[in-house]
Design an enzyme around this catalytic site. Sequence first.
Site, PDB file in Angstrom:
ATOM      1  N   HIS A 190      20.668  -7.418  16.008  1.00 44.67           N
ATOM      2  CA  HIS A 190      19.707  -8.272  15.282  1.00 44.67           C
ATOM      3  C   HIS A 190      19.984  -9.765  15.447  1.00 44.67           C
ATOM      4  CE1 HIS A 190      18.014  -5.030  12.299  1.00 44.67           C
ATOM      5  NE2 HIS A 190      17.910  -4.670  13.570  1.00 44.67           N
ATOM      6  N   ASP A 192      15.320   5.273  19.237  1.00 44.09           N
ATOM      7  CA  ASP A 192      15.177   3.859  18.861  1.00 44.09           C
ATOM      8  C   ASP A 192      16.085   3.046  19.783  1.00 44.09           C
ATOM      9  OD1 ASP A 192      15.420   1.346  17.642  1.00 44.09           O
ATOM     10  OD2 ASP A 192      15.352   2.134  15.617  1.00 44.09           O
ATOM     11  N   GLU A 227       2.880   4.050   7.917  1.00 46.94           N
ATOM     12  CA  GLU A 227       1.420   3.971   7.754  1.00 46.94           C
ATOM     13  C   GLU A 227       0.734   5.103   8.503  1.00 46.94           C
ATOM     14  OE1 GLU A 227       0.411   1.758   5.417  1.00 46.94           O
ATOM     15  OE2 GLU A 227       2.591   1.564   5.401  1.00 46.94           O
ATOM     16  N   LEU A 266      -0.541   4.859   0.745  1.00 44.00           N
ATOM     17  CA  LEU A 266      -1.867   4.665   1.324  1.00 44.00           C
ATOM     18  C   LEU A 266      -1.717   3.961   2.669  1.00 44.00           C
ATOM     19  CD1 LEU A 266      -3.812   3.260  -1.773  1.00 44.00           C
ATOM     20  CD2 LEU A 266      -4.021   5.571  -0.818  1.00 44.00           C
ATOM     21  N   ASP A 305      18.090  -3.158  20.723  1.00 54.60           N
ATOM     22  CA  ASP A 305      17.270  -2.707  19.597  1.00 54.60           C
ATOM     23  C   ASP A 305      15.948  -3.456  19.574  1.00 54.60           C
ATOM     24  OD1 ASP A 305      16.258  -1.756  17.225  1.00 54.60           O
ATOM     25  OD2 ASP A 305      17.696  -2.794  15.941  1.00 54.60           O
ATOM     26  N   GLU A 312       8.640  -1.940  12.725  1.00 54.46           N
ATOM     27  CA  GLU A 312       9.733  -1.116  12.189  1.00 54.46           C
ATOM     28  C   GLU A 312      10.793  -1.966  11.530  1.00 54.46           C
ATOM     29  OE1 GLU A 312      13.756   0.928  12.522  1.00 54.46           O
ATOM     30  OE2 GLU A 312      13.026  -1.005  13.265  1.00 54.46           O
ATOM     31  N   GLU A 313      11.082  -3.124  12.122  1.00 48.49           N
ATOM     32  CA  GLU A 313      12.175  -3.946  11.612  1.00 48.49           C
ATOM     33  C   GLU A 313      11.930  -4.442  10.194  1.00 48.49           C
ATOM     34  OE1 GLU A 313      14.879  -3.889  12.873  1.00 48.49           O
ATOM     35  OE2 GLU A 313      14.864  -3.987  15.054  1.00 48.49           O
ATOM     36  N   HIS A 338      10.197   2.434  18.127  1.00 53.76           N
ATOM     37  CA  HIS A 338       9.493   1.209  17.716  1.00 53.76           C
ATOM     38  C   HIS A 338       9.579   0.154  18.809  1.00 53.76           C
ATOM     39  CE1 HIS A 338      12.727  -1.702  16.417  1.00 53.76           C
ATOM     40  NE2 HIS A 338      13.445  -0.601  16.272  1.00 53.76           N
ATOM     41  N   THR A 388       0.822  -1.211   0.000  1.00 57.18           N
ATOM     42  CA  THR A 388       0.000   0.000   0.000  1.00 57.18           C
ATOM     43  C   THR A 388       0.861   1.269   0.000  1.00 57.18           C
ATOM     44  OG1 THR A 388      -0.144  -0.045   2.423  1.00 57.18           O
ATOM     45  CG2 THR A 388      -1.924  -1.129   1.188  1.00 57.18           C
TER      46      THR A 388
END
Length: 745
Positions: A550, A450, A430, A267, A383, A421-422, A373, A264
């Site tokens: 991560h 963050d 959005e 949008l 994170d 977010e990741e 996030h 999207t």
Amino acid sequence: MQWVKVLGGVVGAAALLGLGIILGHFAIPKGANPPASSASVSQDLDPEILETIMKQLDASRIRENLSRELSREPHLASSPQDEALVQLLLRRWQDPESGLDSAGASAYEVLLSFPSREQPNRVAVVGPTGDIVYSCRQSEENLTGEQGGPDVVPPYAAYAPSGTPQGLLVYANRGSEEDFQELQARGIQLNGTIALTRYGGVGRGAKAVNAAKHQVAGVLVYTDPADINDGQSLPNETFPHSWHLPPSGVERGSYYEYFGDPLTPYLPANPSSFRLDPATVSGFPPIPIQPIGFEDAKVLLCNLQGTSALAAWQGALGCDYKLGPGFKPDGPFAGSQVNMSVHNRLELRNSSNVLGIIRGAVEPDRYVLYGNHRDSWVHGAVDPSSGTAVLLELSRVLGTLLKKGTWRPRRSIMFASWGAEEFGLIGSTEFTEEFFNKLQERTVAYINVDISVFANATLRAQGTPPVQSVIFSAAKQIPAPGPGSLSIYDNWIQYFNRSSPVYGLVPSLGSLGAGSDYAPFIHFLGISSMDIAYTYDRSKTSARIYPTYHTAFDTFGYVDKFVDPGFSSHQAVARTAGNVLLRLSDSLFLPLNVSDYSETLRKFLQAAQQDLGALLEQHSISLGPLVTAVEKFEGAAVALGQHISALQKGTFDPLQVRMLNDQLMLLERAFLNPKAFPEERYYSHVLWAPRTGSVATFPGLANACSRAMNTDPGSAAWAEVQRQLSIVVVALEGAAATLRPVADL
């Protein structure tokens, strides 16, 4: 979901809950405080309140947030654990003693990517007869009892396509276009190969894009100890014995090229929104790609045959890096190929943003946003949970004062916990798509925290030039962690500094790319933005980021033992970000210094003159209009600064202050041009879009000149140079007009 639905009836529907209120109106919503008196209309930052808040921000509470709630379990976006954190935030922000005016969650239906549980991703060395000679790990080693749980997602490349490519292995350094060109220049046939690459240099997804251009069949990615561990690679040199990445550690991440929900673009991902066909979506990796740990990369790389890689391509795996293709004929993998088996799947999932509001007493229709996030790849103690722990503590302190009736900000404060977010800044993007007009009209600034603490040496701040002064003011007021009497500012300037023609030696404020949720606010909406964190001493490590980034080793124990024992750096970030937040929300005159943009514009102009001027002149393109536009901006900024000083010293009408503050708030929007970069998505800011050209000037101009360099005069490429120059000139003239007196048309 509309804001009025999200925020509910905590303060009463008739009030429109502090987010409505007619633009420019000073009235307080019904059911809240009485209408503002003439004294409250001139409400300004209260130094005593600010000092009280600084003292009440508690390191032990931040530590407790992280250990007991936020990093206890893995909380991948849209997972039950992620939803549990949504409920935690709502409970905190609706608490009768320390909560906010209102809070609510809104979900978007977004496209996410996950590895298959039934068919786990696999990388293996396959012998000439098809037998498996060696298998790479499918999960990280369970070193602390936290890496082996059922909710730990196996290492994978989000949005990478499924496939089972097999071929000879080649080593392609960082997977840049130049790296693959180097391999071709050496006569290495890339068609049908599997390319082993290391993190860094270019974006994750770009490695697969570049490889596919050269007919590579699949890509492996690993983290080299030279890039993350300062060369340390042995088990007794790495976590849990130090903060370095252990051999089995694998960096997960999104390999999607853009940000926002893939289906999207532009949008909001509401149920009624039009969605693209997933099969035709651009931005996904074109070929299978899979991350592996450096212990497996060592086995593969140290058995390659071929010529030695360039010195700059060598790493710290303890062998001479060869290029391939294929393995040594006298080694254990003679005649073998590498097989990748990737079985990722795309799924529509609900992912929530959580919003908490403190309604402004005087200007409720002006918003200061503070966001972080919530989702992580695994436990995510650094994170993003280090940032969420700070967010919860800051909102607790402000909420307690609010509930006691001792403080209410001049402008509305909006706390946000972004979802997904990741996977590509999805929740924040959005949100900006759904409330584009309201946010552009009413948002003063966006503060992003963050990862709050990468390490415990010094502050690291990034932002657009107008926020430099407010960050400096906050940093000067707060003591730095550790022994001695330095302020955060004094400590910061020792680690990162630059020489300013205006101020002399000052701390370096980094620019904003697209690494976190500030991206849609600055690039798409044109809202002055910043990102605040504590980081490491660059003179003591060459790590591109904290080593367990991560991975399943980013746990509370890692933070508590290695990153920030005592949590004093977390407290320092809470105080710095909180101080900035209060200055932006409570100051009568917005503490945004637009004159600081003049330095950036002058630097960009000088780079264009020195490095592009002669070339442009050869093609009859003059920088004269750009020079004039920069001078117009500088003059308008100086005049506005003088006007502000005069108002501050004398008597003023509140409406004068309101109009002036709107000029400061709206300046960043003047640099937007949605048609400037048609090849990019969401990038509209003509000063901070991605720059692919080598000249450190206005990105559109730099990129266009780079593409036109070897084309004929009068070509379309040179026409684009002229277009980009015009775009910048018009933007600067518009910015100067924004700063001139409101009645001056």
